[in-house]
Design a protein around this motif. Structure first.
Motif, mmCIF file in Angstrom:
data_model
loop_
_atom_site.group_PDB
_atom_site.id
_atom_site.type_symbol
_atom_site.label_atom_id
_atom_site.label_comp_id
_atom_site.label_asym_id
_atom_site.label_seq_id
_atom_site.Cartn_x
_atom_site.Cartn_y
_atom_site.Cartn_z
ATOM 1 N N GLY A 22 -16.951 24.494 -9.607
ATOM 2 C CA GLY A 22 -16.291 25.295 -10.631
ATOM 3 C C GLY A 22 -17.187 25.546 -11.830
ATOM 4 N N LEU A 23 -17.902 24.520 -12.270
ATOM 5 C CA LEU A 23 -18.827 24.692 -13.388
ATOM 6 C C LEU A 23 -19.993 25.601 -12.998
ATOM 7 C CD1 LEU A 23 -18.899 21.007 -14.690
ATOM 8 C CD2 LEU A 23 -17.786 22.954 -15.791
ATOM 9 N N ALA A 24 -20.492 25.440 -11.763
ATOM 10 C CA ALA A 24 -21.566 26.317 -11.296
ATOM 11 C C ALA A 24 -21.101 27.764 -11.240
ATOM 12 C CB ALA A 24 -22.058 25.853 -9.924
ATOM 13 N N LEU A 25 -19.845 27.979 -10.839
ATOM 14 C CA LEU A 25 -19.295 29.332 -10.794
ATOM 15 C C LEU A 25 -19.247 29.952 -12.180
ATOM 16 C CD1 LEU A 25 -17.767 31.730 -9.595
ATOM 17 C CD2 LEU A 25 -15.687 30.342 -9.632
ATOM 18 N N LEU A 26 -18.789 29.184 -13.164
ATOM 19 C CA LEU A 26 -18.744 29.704 -14.531
ATOM 20 C C LEU A 26 -20.143 30.059 -15.029
ATOM 21 C CD1 LEU A 26 -16.144 27.276 -16.168
ATOM 22 C CD2 LEU A 26 -15.834 29.701 -15.634
ATOM 23 N N LEU A 69 -13.172 32.063 -5.214
ATOM 24 C CA LEU A 69 -13.961 32.506 -4.074
ATOM 25 C C LEU A 69 -14.118 34.024 -4.086
ATOM 26 C CD1 LEU A 69 -15.408 31.383 -1.611
ATOM 27 C CD2 LEU A 69 -13.282 31.627 -0.312
ATOM 28 N N GLY A 70 -13.046 34.738 -4.414
ATOM 29 C CA GLY A 70 -13.141 36.189 -4.517
ATOM 30 C C GLY A 70 -14.093 36.636 -5.605
ATOM 31 N N ALA A 71 -14.063 35.948 -6.751
ATOM 32 C CA ALA A 71 -14.979 36.285 -7.844
ATOM 33 C C ALA A 71 -16.430 36.058 -7.436
ATOM 34 C CB ALA A 71 -14.640 35.459 -9.084
ATOM 35 N N LEU A 72 -16.675 34.999 -6.677
ATOM 36 C CA LEU A 72 -18.034 34.733 -6.207
ATOM 37 C C LEU A 72 -18.528 35.829 -5.278
ATOM 38 C CD1 LEU A 72 -18.220 30.899 -5.475
ATOM 39 C CD2 LEU A 72 -19.747 32.213 -6.925
ATOM 40 N N LEU A 73 -17.686 36.231 -4.348
ATOM 41 C CA LEU A 73 -18.100 37.264 -3.392
ATOM 42 C C LEU A 73 -18.352 38.595 -4.093
ATOM 43 C CD1 LEU A 73 -15.719 36.424 -0.416
ATOM 44 C CD2 LEU A 73 -18.136 35.815 -0.702
ATOM 45 N N LEU A 74 -17.475 38.969 -5.029
ATOM 46 C CA LEU A 74 -17.683 40.209 -5.785
ATOM 47 C C LEU A 74 -18.954 40.137 -6.618
ATOM 48 C CD1 LEU A 74 -14.041 41.032 -6.951
ATOM 49 C CD2 LEU A 74 -15.395 42.231 -5.213
ATOM 50 N N CYS A 75 -19.188 38.988 -7.221
ATOM 51 C CA CYS A 75 -20.400 38.816 -8.027
ATOM 52 C C CYS A 75 -21.643 38.930 -7.149
ATOM 53 C CB CYS A 75 -20.353 37.462 -8.726
ATOM 54 S SG CYS A 75 -21.824 37.061 -9.687
ATOM 55 N N GLY A 76 -21.605 38.301 -5.966
ATOM 56 C CA GLY A 76 -22.756 38.371 -5.080
ATOM 57 C C GLY A 76 -23.060 39.786 -4.631
ATOM 58 N N VAL A 77 -22.015 40.546 -4.289
ATOM 59 C CA VAL A 77 -22.220 41.932 -3.873
ATOM 60 C C VAL A 77 -22.784 42.759 -5.019
ATOM 61 C CG1 VAL A 77 -21.033 44.030 -3.132
ATOM 62 C CG2 VAL A 77 -20.461 41.841 -2.076
#
Length: 359
Positions: free
Chosen positions: A262-266, A325-333
């Protein structure tokens, strides 16, 4: 063409085609000269040391340390930046963990001071026990992450590689130490830690080769994780006061943001926002930062998805994990699109900028 020559040419396919076009004949000749006149009847094969040297050269060419080939240089800078950002995050958490360790054994155990809401306030283990000794040893091994980042920023990649491996082993060792507590969640926890902290270590080994030494940065850069870790410790301690550690409906929305993924995601979302909004340079956008963030997104998404193996608790907890998880995928794209638009065109390696091969 002899059997050995054919096999050497097959090994050389590890290298980019543009590189082979100018160096393949020279490299095959050098390999055959060192083979000692073997014939097809001997069923000769390239030595493992030769294959390893070609593989290492392939990495150095594709992750170039000089701008002679802009596209390879962009990839090299992205991998090195991913290592630097990942080690910075690990160093920050190292300071966070060490602050909790000091709170347990210095403030609470020695001085008898109990800070409400502060992390690391579990009761110290019994004096003289082996568990207490292991707990204290682990507390100090937390600092390997900070030492690895400091070594890299001070221009010592070899020392940084050793310290980064020790830091990763320390994180995994802490999970194994609690194996009897975690039970079936131990595999999930270890895998999550490897996915969060392992890719920067791989990027460190791949990106900082002998042709790409890091610049020596000021000493205050090495101290940045200390300030970030202390600020994070204060923030998480304050947040733990207003949330329920039992993860009920009142605090379940917050706890998925307070563990390592979670911290890594932020941190990754903040870096992605900076990459998307920073002004263009005179030469256009730089592909290194968005590409580095895209490289870090995939293992982090895998780490976050591990929670769905044993998900329990109120529904808001699952919703929060799904949103993450959705935010991560959108960010990666988004980062991949930015990197693709800014990536230099392919160029052949020509003339003197191609490295002379030494088997």
């Amino acid at each position: 063409m002899s059997l050995l020559e054919d096999r050497y040419r097959h090994v050389l396919r590890l290298l980019p085609a543009s590189y082979r076009a100018g160096r393949e004949e020279e490299m095959v000749a050098a390999f055959l000269e060192g083979a000692g006149g073997l014939t097809d009847r001997d069923n000769p094969r390239p030595r493992w040391s030769e294959i390893a040297s070609v593989a290492a050269l392939s990495v150095r060419v594709r992750l170039a340390g000089t701008p002679a080939v802009p596209r390879y240089h962009a990839w090299g800078r992205a991998v090195r930046l991913a290592a630097l950002l990942g080690l910075f995050f690990h160093a920050t958490l190292s300071c966070l963990w060490f602050a909790g360790f000091l709170n347990t054994y210095a403030l609470r155990d020695l001085l008898g001071i109990d800070v409400p809401g502060a992390l690391g306030t579990t009761m110290p283990l019994d004096a003289g026990s082996a568990e207490r000794l292991l707990d204290i040893v682990w507390g100090f091994t937390c600092l390997f992450g900070l030492a690895a980042f400091a070594a890299l920023t001070r221009g010592r990649p070899a020392a940084a590689k050793v310290l980064a491996v020790l830091a990763l082993l320390s994180v995994c060792g802490a999970t194994l130490r609690l194996l009897y507590v975690l039970g079936p969640f131990a595999f999930e926890t270890i895998t999550t830690h490897i996915l969060v902290f392992g890719p920067p270590v791989l990027a460190l080994f791949a990106g900082f080769h002998r042709d790409a030494r890091p610049p020596r940065r000021p000493a205050w850069v090495a101290a940045l994780p200390v300030a970030a870790g202390l600020a994070l410790y204060a923030g998480l301690s304050a947040l733990s006061v207003v949330t329920d550690s039992s993860v009920d409906d009142t605090g379940a929305w917050a706890w998925p943001w307070m563990d390592e993924p979670g911290l890594a995601l932020l941190a990754l979302l903040a870096a992605a926002a900076y990459a998307a909004t920073r002004p263009r340079t005179p030469g256009g956008r730089d592909a290194a930062l968005p590409l580095a963030l895209a490289l870090l997104t995939l293992p982090l998404a895998a780490a976050r998805s591990m929670v769905f193996l044993h998900l329990s608790g109120p529904p808001v907890l699952g919703v929060t994990y799904t949103v993450q998880l959705g935010a991560l995928l959108l960010c990666g794209v988004a980062m991949l699109v930015m990197a693709a638009r800014a990536m230099p065109a392919r160029e052949p390696v020509q003339g003197p900028e191609a490295e002379v091969f030494r088997p």
